[in-house]
Design an enzyme around this catalytic site. Structure first.
Site, PDB file in Angstrom:
ATOM      1  N   SER A 110       0.818  -1.218   0.000  1.00 40.29           N
ATOM      2  CA  SER A 110       0.000   0.000   0.000  1.00 40.29           C
ATOM      3  C   SER A 110       0.854   1.271   0.000  1.00 40.29           C
ATOM      4  CB  SER A 110      -0.926   0.001   1.222  1.00 40.29           C
ATOM      5  OG  SER A 110      -1.832  -1.074   1.165  1.00 40.29           O
ATOM      6  N   GLU A 131       4.568  -0.264  14.756  1.00 42.42           N
ATOM      7  CA  GLU A 131       5.042   1.055  14.300  1.00 42.42           C
ATOM      8  C   GLU A 131       5.950   1.738  15.321  1.00 42.42           C
ATOM      9  OE1 GLU A 131       1.392  -0.142  12.198  1.00 42.42           O
ATOM     10  OE2 GLU A 131       1.892   0.057  14.333  1.00 42.42           O
ATOM     11  N   PHE A 156      -0.957   5.348  11.786  1.00 41.86           N
ATOM     12  CA  PHE A 156      -0.031   4.549  12.581  1.00 41.86           C
ATOM     13  C   PHE A 156       1.362   5.173  12.615  1.00 41.86           C
ATOM     14  CE2 PHE A 156      -2.998   1.549  10.380  1.00 41.86           C
ATOM     15  CZ  PHE A 156      -3.886   1.466  11.433  1.00 41.86           C
ATOM     16  N   HIS A 182      -2.063   7.326   2.966  1.00 43.70           N
ATOM     17  CA  HIS A 182      -3.453   7.108   3.380  1.00 43.70           C
ATOM     18  C   HIS A 182      -3.900   8.118   4.446  1.00 43.70           C
ATOM     19  CE1 HIS A 182      -2.514   3.469   1.253  1.00 43.70           C
ATOM     20  NE2 HIS A 182      -3.746   2.998   1.388  1.00 43.70           N
ATOM     21  N   ASP A 190     -12.318   2.366   4.941  1.00 41.35           N
ATOM     22  CA  ASP A 190     -11.641   1.752   6.087  1.00 41.35           C
ATOM     23  C   ASP A 190     -12.156   2.287   7.419  1.00 41.35           C
ATOM     24  OD1 ASP A 190     -10.095   0.212   4.432  1.00 41.35           O
ATOM     25  OD2 ASP A 190      -8.434   1.623   4.371  1.00 41.35           O
ATOM     26  N   ARG A 240      -3.373   8.185  -0.807  1.00 43.71           N
ATOM     27  CA  ARG A 240      -3.844   6.911  -1.355  1.00 43.71           C
ATOM     28  C   ARG A 240      -4.527   7.128  -2.695  1.00 43.71           C
ATOM     29  NH1 ARG A 240      -8.953   4.465  -1.464  1.00 43.71           N
ATOM     30  NH2 ARG A 240      -8.944   2.177  -1.462  1.00 43.71           N
TER      31      ARG A 240
END
Length: 268
Positions: A110, A131, A156, A182, A190, A240
């Protein structure tokens, strides 16, 4: 294309309930005629005949808009997600810098760091869904002389790992480049847990941290090269979603914001 809009409003708006829109179309050799009749009173009736004024009822609003659209469509806008440009730029940088190492938190497909991993598997480290550990490992590698890029989703990378970023990267001035994808609302499916709006604010309050948000994929490629030459921590947000490639922007320069369009009401 040419446009003609006719608007007529009565003064009495106190009975407005729900907008109702009726759209009609006719076609000709030269283009398409769109007729739009809007009634701001949900109980009013709209005339469907193109070019005719609709009887929307006494004392209520009336609007008739007609527009002529040329059949020749403008050229499509080129779009690309800035995360895709990040992956390409990172792989290109790997050929130039033998000291470059890349870390990811199990999201390399991703974040597009997988492109680097395929070319330089011995310099890529998948830390897993950890993370905070990734931030600590990044700091250690940087303080050992490596140029470090680490990536995850913004929620994250900037949110979950904020404390070790502050303690181990920002305060120590470690040469770590955090590139988070993202961010914003583009991960709507999501859910709210992944919609990171506050990442820029979180990073801006940290000492020694540079914050970069490229405008498009072209600036992203230039930004990756630019922050690689800066000694110290950087945070870069990439997207994204595919966004328009903006033509005519000046060459990317750290610390400068480019004006895309002048205005007087709002700055974005």
């Amino acid at each position: 294309s040419a446009a003609c809009i006719n608007l007529a409003f009565d003064r009495d708006f106190d009975q407005v309930v729900m907008p109702v829109v009726v759209r009609t179309e006719t076609h000709s050799e030269s283009g398409t005629i769109l007729g739009i009749v809007c009634a701001l009173d949900g109980k009013s009736k709209c005339g469907a005949e193109l070019g005719a004024h609709a009887d929307l009822g006494a004392g209520h609003s009336r609007m008739l808009a007609s527009r002529r659209m040329d059949r020749t469509a403008p050229p499509p806008v080129q779009r690309e997600a800035t995360r895709a440009a990040y992956g390409r730029a990172l792989e290109a940088l790997g050929h130039q810098r033998a000291d470059l190492v890349v870390l990811d938190a199990d999201l390399s497909g991703s974040t597009k760091t997988r492109i680097f991993a395929k070319s330089f598997p011995d310099r890529f480290f998948n830390i897993g869904v950890a993370e905070m550990n990734m931030a600590g490992y990044s700091a250690g590698l940087a303080l050992s002389g490596k140029l470090v890029f680490c990536s995850s989703f913004a929620m994250f990378a900037a949110g979950k790992a904020w404390e070790p970023i502050r303690q181990s990267i920002a305060i120590t001035k470690a040469n770590v480049k955090i590139v988070a994808s993202h961010a914003g609302l583009t991960v709507g499916e999501d859910g709210a847990s992944h919609q990171m709006l506050e990442d820029i604010a979180l990073m801006r309050v940290l000492p020694n941290m540079r914050v970069i948000v490229p405008a498009d994929s072209l600036q992203t490629e230039a930004a990756v090269a630019a922050i690689a030459e800066v000694d110290g921590p950087c945070y870069m947000r990439v997207s994204r979603a595919a966004t328009p490639i903006m033509e005519g922007l000046p060459p990317f320069e750290l610390g400068r914001a480019d004006v895309v369009r002048d205005g007087k009401d709002l700055a974005l």
